[in-house]
Design an enzyme around this catalytic site. Sequence first.
Site, short mmCIF file in Angstrom:
data_model
loop_
_atom_site.label_atom_id
_atom_site.label_comp_id
_atom_site.label_asym_id
_atom_site.label_seq_id
_atom_site.Cartn_x
_atom_site.Cartn_y
_atom_site.Cartn_z
N GLU A 99 18.43 -16.54 42.08
CA GLU A 99 18.91 -15.16 42.14
C GLU A 99 17.74 -14.22 42.26
O GLU A 99 16.64 -14.49 41.78
CB GLU A 99 19.71 -14.84 40.88
CG GLU A 99 20.85 -15.82 40.71
CD GLU A 99 21.81 -15.45 39.59
OE1 GLU A 99 22.79 -16.18 39.42
OE2 GLU A 99 21.58 -14.45 38.88
N CYS A 112 13.24 -8.14 41.06
CA CYS A 112 12.96 -9.27 40.16
C CYS A 112 13.14 -10.56 40.96
O CYS A 112 14.23 -10.86 41.43
CB CYS A 112 13.92 -9.19 38.98
SG CYS A 112 13.69 -10.50 37.79
N CYS A 119 14.23 -24.36 35.64
CA CYS A 119 12.95 -24.19 34.95
C CYS A 119 12.78 -25.36 33.98
O CYS A 119 13.75 -25.82 33.37
CB CYS A 119 12.94 -22.87 34.17
SG CYS A 119 11.35 -22.50 33.40
N CYS A 123 13.23 -22.73 27.24
CA CYS A 123 13.21 -21.76 26.15
C CYS A 123 14.64 -21.62 25.61
O CYS A 123 15.60 -21.59 26.37
CB CYS A 123 12.70 -20.40 26.66
SG CYS A 123 11.01 -20.52 27.28
N CYS A 126 17.18 -18.86 26.98
CA CYS A 126 17.20 -18.55 28.42
C CYS A 126 18.19 -19.45 29.15
O CYS A 126 18.13 -20.67 29.04
CB CYS A 126 15.79 -18.73 29.00
SG CYS A 126 15.73 -18.42 30.77
N CYS A 349 18.21 -9.76 32.41
CA CYS A 349 17.20 -10.79 32.12
C CYS A 349 17.85 -11.96 31.40
O CYS A 349 18.62 -11.77 30.47
CB CYS A 349 16.15 -10.28 31.13
SG CYS A 349 15.28 -8.87 31.63
N1 SAH Z 1 9.12 -18.06 32.96
C1 SAH Z 1 8.66 -16.71 32.99
C2 SAH Z 1 9.49 -15.79 33.85
C3 SAH Z 1 11.00 -15.88 33.72
S1 SAH Z 1 11.77 -15.17 32.34
C4 SAH Z 1 8.53 -16.18 31.59
O1 SAH Z 1 8.91 -16.86 30.65
O2 SAH Z 1 7.98 -15.10 31.42
C5 SAH Z 1 11.55 -13.45 32.52
C6 SAH Z 1 11.80 -12.69 31.22
O3 SAH Z 1 13.18 -12.72 30.84
C7 SAH Z 1 11.02 -13.32 30.10
O4 SAH Z 1 10.40 -12.44 29.26
C8 SAH Z 1 12.11 -14.06 29.40
O5 SAH Z 1 11.70 -14.40 28.16
C9 SAH Z 1 13.26 -13.07 29.49
N2 SAH Z 1 14.56 -13.65 29.13
C10 SAH Z 1 14.96 -14.91 29.32
N3 SAH Z 1 16.20 -15.10 28.78
C11 SAH Z 1 16.58 -13.92 28.27
C12 SAH Z 1 17.78 -13.48 27.58
N4 SAH Z 1 18.81 -14.29 27.36
N5 SAH Z 1 17.84 -12.19 27.19
C13 SAH Z 1 16.82 -11.35 27.44
N6 SAH Z 1 15.68 -11.71 28.07
C14 SAH Z 1 15.55 -12.99 28.48
#
Ligand code: SAH
Length: 380
Positions: A99, A112, A119, A123, A126, A349
């Site tokens: 996306e 974005c 990935c 995490c 995420c 995000c």
């Molecule tokens: N892998 C990279 C880029 C992708 S995530 C990274 O970790 O930075 C981009 C941003 O979105 C990151 O700060 C991530 O932590 C945040 N993010 C991921 N899941 C989220 C969620 N459920 N709510 C809010 N932010 C989130």
Amino acid sequence: MNKNSDDGERINLLGMTRQRLESFFVGIKEKPFRAKQIMQWIHHRGIIDFNEMSDMSLKLRKTLSQIAEIRLPMVVDERKSADGTRKWLIETSGGGVVESVLIPSGNRATLCVSSQVGCSLDCSFCSTGKQGFQTDLSSAEIVGQLWLANKSFDVFQSGKGRMVTNVVLMGMGEPLLNFDNVVSAMNLMMDDLGYGISKRRVTLSTAGVVPQLDRLSRESDVSLAISLHAPNDHLRSQLVPINRKYPIAELLSSARRYLSSLNDINRRVTIEYILIAGVNDQLEHAIELSKLLKSFPCKINLIPFNPFPGSIYSRPSKRAISRFWKTLVDAGLIVTIRATRGDDIDAACGQLVGRVIDRTQRSTRYDKTNINPVNLRNSL
Ligand code: SAH
């Protein structure tokens, strides 16, 4: 239009940097300045059909159509939010879906961009991580997201200038784990013959792949964002498993090295911190975070957790968010709270999952919007 753009045999010029294009033209016994011409056609004027490139000889145009192509990623869905946010679902050559989200705000428009299908970092908060890693995006698929966003606003034809003013690599994937393609794509975004976006307005966000971040400091000068999300290793290792390999102290030292490689005292690292109710949003966390970052050249971006189906976490109350924010501000830190945009189209995000995962279920994939797959390449 190249009719056989899926045959996979022609070389795709879309994601090539100026340098690579110059070598390509020299390789076919043409002058290197052809690179400049073709970049202007593709990235400034949005032209991807060699036949329309009128400053090239007919002979060269014919050769190019035989050996090369300008192949865009395929858009399978486009959604528009009530707040102006737009989201594209893009099918990659490997069949996976990513996306890309455009967030307009005043005279800025931030795109974005995704760098991987899925990935590998997993995490815990995420949704992209939940699907595991599928493939890397090519440089063309990364820069193609920018081309498509500009195209959808008709900026190429209307000469209204460039629609996208800022790019953040905060979509799906860990950009530092697709290093070469990401760096090439970012270089093209910053090149005047590409999209001319300043290095301050292209931001790479990482969960903290330290060796690759050190490599980045030798090869790029884009802006850096670190997904920190916790003030200590114990908590961070639960939220961001790669922390077990590269703990906070190592990550912040590497980020410092990155900053010093930029030779500009005005530049700061953005620290991203998701606020998750009852997990990392307590007063003690704010105090610990302010101590950790007291002398670190950064601005902190607090991101209220965005829920997704199956997630075990929830977003803190507005009161808890402002209390956390205030504790950091009172400690002298620069702190912003990220506004959630595009909620109604799952574009916030962490909500980016591609959704379209199973190619065999194509007919059931669009139940939310009833939009049919659109191959933008064929509709141009
Ligand atoms: N892998 C990279 C880029 C992708 S995530 C990274 O970790 O930075 C981009 C941003 O979105 C990151 O700060 C991530 O932590 C945040 N993010 C991921 N899941 C989220 C969620 N459920 N709510 C809010 N932010 C989130």
